[in-house]
Design an enzyme around this catalytic site. Structure first.
Site, PDB file in Angstrom:
ATOM      1  N   GLU A 204       0.836  -1.125   0.103  1.00 32.69           N
ATOM      2  CA  GLU A 204      -0.012  -0.036   0.153  1.00 32.69           C
ATOM      3  C   GLU A 204       0.858   1.121  -0.249  1.00 32.69           C
ATOM      4  O   GLU A 204       1.606   1.473   0.957  1.00 32.69           O
ATOM      5  CB  GLU A 204      -0.902   0.019   1.232  1.00 32.69           C
ATOM      6  CG  GLU A 204      -2.009   1.055   1.299  1.00 32.69           C
ATOM      7  CD  GLU A 204      -2.878   0.961   2.602  1.00 32.69           C
ATOM      8  OE1 GLU A 204      -2.581   0.361   3.435  1.00 32.69           O
ATOM      9  OE2 GLU A 204      -4.032   1.597   2.617  1.00 32.69           O
TER      10      GLU A 204
ATOM     11  N   ASP B  13      -5.379   3.268  -1.892  1.00 30.61           N
ATOM     12  CA  ASP B  13      -6.446   3.706  -0.760  1.00 30.61           C
ATOM     13  C   ASP B  13      -6.798   5.200  -0.864  1.00 30.61           C
ATOM     14  O   ASP B  13      -5.894   6.021  -1.078  1.00 30.61           O
ATOM     15  CB  ASP B  13      -5.699   3.635   0.664  1.00 30.61           C
ATOM     16  CG  ASP B  13      -6.368   4.020   1.915  1.00 30.61           C
ATOM     17  OD1 ASP B  13      -7.155   4.932   1.750  1.00 30.61           O
ATOM     18  OD2 ASP B  13      -6.079   3.577   2.891  1.00 30.61           O
TER      19      ASP B  13
ATOM     20  N   HIS C  98      -8.850   0.463  -1.074  1.00 26.72           N
ATOM     21  CA  HIS C  98      -9.429   0.832   0.240  1.00 26.72           C
ATOM     22  C   HIS C  98     -10.090   2.156  -0.188  1.00 26.72           C
ATOM     23  O   HIS C  98      -9.614   3.025  -0.841  1.00 26.72           O
ATOM     24  CB  HIS C  98      -8.239   1.341   1.169  1.00 26.72           C
ATOM     25  CG  HIS C  98      -7.847   0.121   1.837  1.00 26.72           C
ATOM     26  ND1 HIS C  98      -6.778   0.179   3.022  1.00 26.72           N
ATOM     27  CD2 HIS C  98      -8.423  -1.173   2.279  1.00 26.72           C
ATOM     28  CE1 HIS C  98      -6.499  -0.902   3.565  1.00 26.72           C
ATOM     29  NE2 HIS C  98      -7.724  -1.831   3.277  1.00 26.72           N
TER      30      HIS C  98
ATOM     31  N   ARG D  48     -11.396  10.903   5.916  1.00 24.14           N
ATOM     32  CA  ARG D  48     -11.114   9.661   6.498  1.00 24.14           C
ATOM     33  C   ARG D  48     -12.412   9.283   7.198  1.00 24.14           C
ATOM     34  O   ARG D  48     -12.461   8.377   7.759  1.00 24.14           O
ATOM     35  CB  ARG D  48     -10.049   9.369   7.193  1.00 24.14           C
ATOM     36  CG  ARG D  48      -9.461   8.054   6.936  1.00 24.14           C
ATOM     37  CD  ARG D  48      -7.981   7.658   7.480  1.00 24.14           C
ATOM     38  NE  ARG D  48      -7.346   6.643   6.659  1.00 24.14           N
ATOM     39  CZ  ARG D  48      -6.427   6.010   6.812  1.00 24.14           C
ATOM     40  NH1 ARG D  48      -5.706   6.348   7.917  1.00 24.14           N
ATOM     41  NH2 ARG D  48      -5.920   5.153   5.963  1.00 24.14           N
TER      42      ARG D  48
ATOM     43  N   GLU E 157     -12.031   1.638   4.722  1.00 29.13           N
ATOM     44  CA  GLU E 157     -11.338   1.607   5.914  1.00 29.13           C
ATOM     45  C   GLU E 157     -11.493   3.028   6.235  1.00 29.13           C
ATOM     46  O   GLU E 157     -10.715   4.067   5.646  1.00 29.13           O
ATOM     47  CB  GLU E 157      -9.826   1.248   5.342  1.00 29.13           C
ATOM     48  CG  GLU E 157      -8.983   1.383   6.800  1.00 29.13           C
ATOM     49  CD  GLU E 157      -7.464   1.400   6.145  1.00 29.13           C
ATOM     50  OE1 GLU E 157      -6.618   0.602   6.895  1.00 29.13           O
ATOM     51  OE2 GLU E 157      -6.962   2.107   5.186  1.00 29.13           O
TER      52      GLU E 157
HETATM   53  C1  LER Z   1      -3.830   1.025   6.452  1.00 27.08           C
HETATM   54  O1  LER Z   1      -4.312   0.438   5.259  1.00 27.08           O
HETATM   55  C2  LER Z   1      -3.474   2.590   5.969  1.00 27.08           C
HETATM   56  O2  LER Z   1      -4.138   3.044   5.191  1.00 27.08           O
HETATM   57  C3  LER Z   1      -2.606   3.366   6.958  1.00 27.08           C
HETATM   58  O3  LER Z   1      -2.945   4.784   6.873  1.00 27.08           O
HETATM   59  C4  LER Z   1      -2.306   2.793   8.365  1.00 27.08           C
HETATM   60  O4  LER Z   1      -1.739   3.656   8.719  1.00 27.08           O
HETATM   61 MN    MN Z   2      -5.576   1.663   3.766  1.00 25.50          MN
END
Ligand code: LER
Ligand code: MN
Length: 273
Positions: free
Chosen positions: A152, A185, A211, A217, A246
């Protein structure tokens, strides 16, 4: 499009895990809200009863697309790039221990903050060398079992190592393993990528997992990201993996989980009025 949401098997400190608490109760709720899968955040796979876990998730018709490993960094400070050899060894060992569980559940293994941050006094180049070594070791240990890894890209405030799709793809080329791809993400991309849609296209078939959180967030729909456009690009590139929630458990874990899937479903091309 298949949807999942992150669930921690044990209470943990990381705030963007939407659901914590009684495992089976949460699994029942996730299934009831219409999710297809659950992404499990697991601190130590050796503490998990794989058969019981598989029974529980399958009894609610959920799959486990991915296992998150960030708690090894968050709770135990294990890191692929530490300047302490035993910490690097333990980090690789922890990830290798996930392989059996991942094979059993048919999941991929997420590599996020387990890469750590460059230690004080260490050159970043040295961190990258350690990171490549660790990734080679993990991917080669898992390839015979058919287990894949999703690395990631993470924003600059959490690590100095691999922020963007471009950096992630360069790293994958250096590692040279077919079972290594990226997890993108939206929260991190919103900080690091000049254009989220272009970044997704650039990733192409190396996109293993996805994600979603909004710009703040919170759950998708609670901020200013354009999820109609983001879901549209995923559909256009033929992404057939999971879109996994997430985000912060706000205004409550249950409401955020319910609102996320409703918003994402409404953003799919077949649902445009
Ligand atoms: C974990 O998937 C993530 O996105 C990170 O921000 C973890 O700190
Ligand atoms: Mn993430």
């Amino acid at each position: 499009m298949k949807f999942s949401i992150v669930l921690s098997t044990h209470a943990a400190q990381f705030q963007a895990v939407a659901l914590k608490g009684s495992f089976e109760e949460n699994i029942a709720k996730i299934s009831g809200w219409g999710y297809d899968g659950v992404e499990l955040a697991i601190r130590d796979p050796l503490q998990i009863d794989a058969k019981a876990l598989a029974r529980t998730v399958s009894s609610y018709a959920l799959s486990v697309p991915a296992i998150g490993t960030g708690q090894a960094w968050g709770e135990d400070k294990l890191s692929f790039t530490s300047n302490i050899p035993s910490v690097r060894r333990d980090a690789v060992e922890r990830i290798r221990n996930h392989i059996d569980l991942a094979a059993h559940l048919g999941s991929m293994i997420i590599l996020g903050l387990i890469r750590g941050k460059t230690s004080e006094g260490q050159m970043q180049e040295q961190s990258m060398t350690y990171l490549i070594e660790a990734l080679r070791e993990c991917t080669s240990a898992a390839s015979a079992r058919g287990v894949r890894f999703a690395l990631e890209p993470i924003n600059r405030y959490e690590t100095d190592l691999i922020h963007t799709v471009g950096e992630g793809l360069d790293l994958i080329e250096k590692v040279g393993a077919d079972n290594l791809g990226l997890l993108l993400d939206t929260f991190h991309m919103n900080i690091e990528e000049p254009n989220i849609e272009k970044a997704i296209r650039q990733c192409g078939d190396r996109l293993f997992h996805f994600h979603v959180a909004d710009s703040n967030r919170w759950y998708p729909g609670a901020g200013h990201l354009d999820f109609r456009s983001i879901m549209g690009v995923l559909e256009k590139i033929g992404y057939d993996g999971f879109v996994s929630g997430e985000f912060m458990p706000l205004p409550s874990a249950d409401l955020s989980a319910e609102r996320a899937i409703a918003h994402l479903r409404a953003m799919l091309s077949k649902n445009i009025c």
